[in-house]
Design a protein around this motif. Structure first.
Motif, PDB file in Angstrom:
ATOM      1  N   LEU A   7      51.717  31.885  44.644  1.00 12.42           N
ATOM      2  CA  LEU A   7      50.371  32.296  44.232  1.00 12.42           C
ATOM      3  C   LEU A   7      50.172  33.795  44.472  1.00 12.42           C
ATOM      4  N   ASN A   8      50.627  34.271  45.632  1.00  9.86           N
ATOM      5  CA  ASN A   8      50.491  35.696  45.924  1.00  9.86           C
ATOM      6  C   ASN A   8      51.270  36.536  44.923  1.00  9.86           C
ATOM      7  N   ARG A  11      49.435  36.450  41.489  1.00 12.62           N
ATOM      8  CA  ARG A  11      48.171  37.202  41.534  1.00 12.62           C
ATOM      9  C   ARG A  11      48.432  38.696  41.712  1.00 12.62           C
ATOM     10  N   GLY A  12      49.590  39.038  42.231  1.00 14.66           N
ATOM     11  CA  GLY A  12      49.893  40.439  42.518  1.00 14.66           C
ATOM     12  C   GLY A  12      50.897  41.028  41.534  1.00 14.66           C
ATOM     13  N   PRO A  13      52.164  41.133  41.939  1.00 11.49           N
ATOM     14  CA  PRO A  13      53.182  41.764  41.086  1.00 11.49           C
ATOM     15  C   PRO A  13      53.318  41.094  39.714  1.00 11.49           C
ATOM     16  N   LEU A  15      51.100  39.515  37.836  1.00 14.56           N
ATOM     17  CA  LEU A  15      49.999  39.892  36.948  1.00 14.56           C
ATOM     18  C   LEU A  15      50.149  41.344  36.499  1.00 14.56           C
ATOM     19  N   ASN A  16      50.569  42.164  37.439  1.00 13.64           N
ATOM     20  CA  ASN A  16      50.784  43.586  37.133  1.00 13.64           C
ATOM     21  C   ASN A  16      51.811  43.752  36.010  1.00 13.64           C
ATOM     22  N   ILE A  19      50.449  42.101  32.559  1.00 16.14           N
ATOM     23  CA  ILE A  19      49.449  42.926  31.875  1.00 16.14           C
ATOM     24  C   ILE A  19      50.102  44.215  31.374  1.00 16.14           C
ATOM     25  N   GLY A  20      51.066  44.730  32.123  1.00 13.49           N
ATOM     26  CA  GLY A  20      51.807  45.920  31.679  1.00 13.49           C
ATOM     27  C   GLY A  20      52.515  45.660  30.358  1.00 13.49           C
ATOM     28  N   ILE A  21      53.277  44.553  30.287  1.00 14.56           N
ATOM     29  CA  ILE A  21      54.012  44.229  29.055  1.00 14.56           C
ATOM     30  C   ILE A  21      53.035  43.945  27.914  1.00 14.56           C
ATOM     31  N   LEU A  23      49.990  45.164  27.478  1.00  8.36           N
ATOM     32  CA  LEU A  23      49.414  46.420  26.983  1.00  8.36           C
ATOM     33  C   LEU A  23      50.438  47.204  26.175  1.00  8.36           C
ATOM     34  N   LEU A  98      37.368  37.491  36.742  1.00  9.09           N
ATOM     35  CA  LEU A  98      38.565  38.277  36.437  1.00  9.09           C
ATOM     36  C   LEU A  98      38.228  39.395  35.456  1.00  9.09           C
ATOM     37  N   ASN A 101      36.323  42.069  37.088  1.00  9.13           N
ATOM     38  CA  ASN A 101      37.198  42.876  37.944  1.00  9.13           C
ATOM     39  C   ASN A 101      38.013  43.867  37.115  1.00  9.13           C
ATOM     40  N   LEU A 102      38.438  43.441  35.906  1.00  4.96           N
ATOM     41  CA  LEU A 102      39.287  44.302  35.076  1.00  4.96           C
ATOM     42  C   LEU A 102      38.481  45.324  34.282  1.00  4.96           C
ATOM     43  N   LEU A 176      47.299  26.103  40.628  1.00 10.70           N
ATOM     44  CA  LEU A 176      46.634  27.377  40.311  1.00 10.70           C
ATOM     45  C   LEU A 176      47.688  28.458  40.055  1.00 10.70           C
TER      46      LEU A 176
ATOM     47  N   SER B 316      40.368  34.610  41.543  1.00  8.19           N
ATOM     48  CA  SER B 316      40.861  34.712  40.172  1.00  8.19           C
ATOM     49  C   SER B 316      41.121  36.157  39.762  1.00  8.19           C
ATOM     50  N   ASP B 320      46.391  42.742  43.692  1.00  4.85           N
ATOM     51  CA  ASP B 320      46.729  44.159  43.862  1.00  4.85           C
ATOM     52  C   ASP B 320      46.211  44.940  42.661  1.00  4.85           C
ATOM     53  N   LEU B 322      46.287  47.077  39.321  1.00  2.81           N
ATOM     54  CA  LEU B 322      47.262  47.012  38.218  1.00  2.81           C
ATOM     55  C   LEU B 322      47.860  48.400  37.988  1.00  2.81           C
ATOM     56  N   ALA B 328      52.052  51.713  31.056  1.00  2.00           N
ATOM     57  CA  ALA B 328      52.414  50.780  29.981  1.00  2.00           C
ATOM     58  C   ALA B 328      51.693  51.154  28.697  1.00  2.00           C
TER      59      ALA B 328
END
Lengths: 219, 364
Positions: A7-8, A11-13, A15-16, A19-21, A23, A98, A101-102, A176, B316, B320, B322, B328
């Protein structure tokens, strides 16, 4: 790796990266598509009532005459699952959190029971359109691996999300994590598959409508 | 070593009535989700029990777990029951110090079958020199203590999962008891994890009471926690859950929603992924638990809770920042523009390479 570590990571690397790919792929493809350009049409434009890009956007959002009867599952099922997806994705409280937050945007959420209902209806509609695709010989013939693949990567986030909320099969934390992971897979493949219609649908309808309008054809 | 008195004898000596003892057993039974008819059985088992020897080893820890146990609600039958076990070594609580203290530990270890209670994680980097007691590294002390032990209870998240000492970048190479066993660094024994930062005192005593009553390890979940206390998530047992389902959330700690006791999910509550008994057992003699006091759950009974992003970021939301998003986007734009030039060049090449067809060509 236990479920908390998974989960960590998602939610962390994870997702990063996803979302990078996403975008990178989206911006790349949008640039590439819109820079293709078209040859200049030297003919004089014709004017016919109902022939324009905007008309085509509206017209193609509805079933052509007679088609609703011939292929009800495609049209009704398709509509239901797209609207259902919109409800589930944009009106469930944790999802809005979410988005806020974004992007800093937020709006009121629907009660989770309503979202539950929308989820079940969405899942059922998606299963129905898949069965229809396999059952109808013509649709089956026209289907490629990509069609089944994109169906699966769209279906899985909805299914895992529902199973997480309802505590089905696996513990909530694991489910989750799998839910977020399945969304990340969807994000990664979206720019490079036909799922890119999320971005191109209305623009290509407008483009086709406008090109045909030039020739005086309302389609 | 002289004959250990039974728990019943010890209680009588300390002036604890039979009634108070039975009340504790009934409470323990309900806590462990056993039928009420089990209370006398627990009382009988505990009453007859010779004081089992317990060695409590404190490693890289903050003493919060010991504080939780001893200062929770004074003095309760729970704490008395805890006195009933023979706590042969606990360097914070025991009266002996220095050589005498270490002697007590070594004496206790001579008789096999004792329980080892560990709080704190164990440093392993550089030979484990970052935490030593009487010149002995924690790793060595645990290794020695486990040799003749019947079982280990890892008290607190540090002992169970590494906790804060293991948090990134983990300068001391801190590991949990289970991790050391998995890597073969210490002898393998049955482990019961009782995580929490600190764990609920009644959960600590409940786990011990279960072990002493039934003489076996309780049913554990995939993370080694007794399911009777860690089976439910905080979220599922939370009294604020109806607000979550209705989409009613506190947005800040002092807005109208917060005052009305709405759900704290948006303020970062980790209740949905945290398994503990806080929402049912509560703290401070059943007074309340963090969410009841207006603060979201921080997930302290889960592994790596310290590295799971901010305590105030919703579950949710990304844990960290982004960091890849900007580069990107730039890279995507660069590739897109590059591809557009390639495509235009292709088109140009096709155009210039185009040969006009003549009638002659068609007749070929």
């Amino acid at each position: 790796m236990n479920e908390v570590e998974l989960l960590n990571w998602v939610r962390g690397p994870g997702l990063n990266i996803a979302i990078g790919i996403f975008l990178l792929g989206t911006i790349w493809r949008l640039f590439e598509i819109y820079s293709l350009g078209r040859k200049k049409d030297l003919s004089a434009p014709r004017h016919t009532a109902g022939a324009s890009g905007w008309n085509t956007i509206a017209r193609r959002s509805l079933a052509p005459p007679g088609m609703l009867k011939r292929s009800p599952i495609s049209y009704i099922g398709g509509y239901v699952f797209h609207v259902g997806l919109a409800i589930v994705v944009f009106l469930f409280a944790p999802h809005i959190e979410l988005i806020e937050n974004l992007f800093g945007l937020s709006w009121p959420a629907l009660p989770s029971q309503v979202v539950d209902l929308a989820t079940v209806v969405t899942l059922a509609a998606m299963v129905l359109v898949l069965v229809d695709r396999i059952n109808k010989p013509v649709k089956r013939y026209l289907s490629t691996v990509e069609d089944y693949f994109t169906w699966a990567v769209t279906f899985l986030p909805v299914l895992t999300g529902y199973m997480a909320v309802k505590h089905l099969l696996l513990p909530y934390t694991t489910m989750l994590a799998l839910h977020i992971l399945s969304v990340e897979i969807l994000l990664v493949v979206l720019p490079f598959t036909k799922l890119f219609h999320v971005f191109t649908l209305f623009m290509s309808r407008w483009y086709n409508g406008q090109a045909n309008a030039h020739k005086g054809v309302p389609v | 070593m002289s004959r250990r008195p039974t728990v019943a004898e010890q209680l009588a000596r300390q002036g604890v009535s039979r009634r108070a003892f039975l009340k504790f057993c009934a409470a323990a039974a309900s806590l462990m989700a056993l039928p009420p008819s089990m209370a006398p059985a627990i009382a009988e088992a505990l009453g007859k029990l010779r004081r089992p020897s317990v060695i409590w080893l404190s490693f890289q820890e903050c003493t919060g777990c010991t504080e939780s146990l001893t200062r929770s609600h004074t003095p309760t039958v729970e704490s008395l029951i805890f006195d009933m076990i023979s706590l042969d070594y606990h360097h914070t609580l025991q009266a002996a110090a220095g050589t005498a203290a270490e002697q007590a530990r070594e004496d206790a270890m001579k008789e096999a079958g004792y329980l080892v209670l560990v709080d704190g994680s164990i440093p392993t980097r550089d030979g484990g020199i970052y935490s030593t007691i009487a010149g002995v590294t924690n790793l060595q002390m645990l290794k020695d203590a486990l040799a003749n032990a019947a079982a280990v209870v890892s008290i607190g998240t540090c002992a169970a999962y590494g906790g804060i000492p293991k948090a990134d970048p983990n300068p001391t190479g801190a590991k949990s008891v289970q991790a050391l066993m998995d890597e073969g660094l210490v002898p393998r024994k049955p482990v019961i994890n009782v995580p929490g930062c600190p764990p609920i005192p009644t959960v600590i005593t409940g786990v011990l009471a279960h072990y002493l009553t039934f003489g076996e390890i309780p049913e554990l979940d995939s993370l080694g926690r007794p399911t009777m206390f860690y089976g439910d998530s905080i979220h599922d047992r939370c009294y604020r859950r109806p607000f979550y389902d209705q989409g009613m959330f506190a947005k800040t700690f002092d807005d109208e929603g917060a005052r009305k006791g709405w759900c704290l999910f948006e303020l970062g509550c980790k209740g949905p992924t945290t398994h503990n008994a806080c929402a049912t057992t509560k703290w401070n003699n059943g007074t309340s638990f963090p969410i009841e006091s207006g603060h979201g759950c921080i997930g302290c009974s889960e592994p790596d809770f310290w590295d799971a992003g901010s305590f105030y970021t919703a579950l949710s939301a990304p844990a960290d920042p982004l960091t890849l998003a900007t580069s990107a986007t730039v890279a995507g734009a660069a590739i897109g523009v590059g591809m557009s030039f390639v495509n235009r060049a292709k088109k140009g090449a096709a155009k210039s390479g185009h040969e006009t067809a003549t009638l002659k060509d068609l007749e070929k």
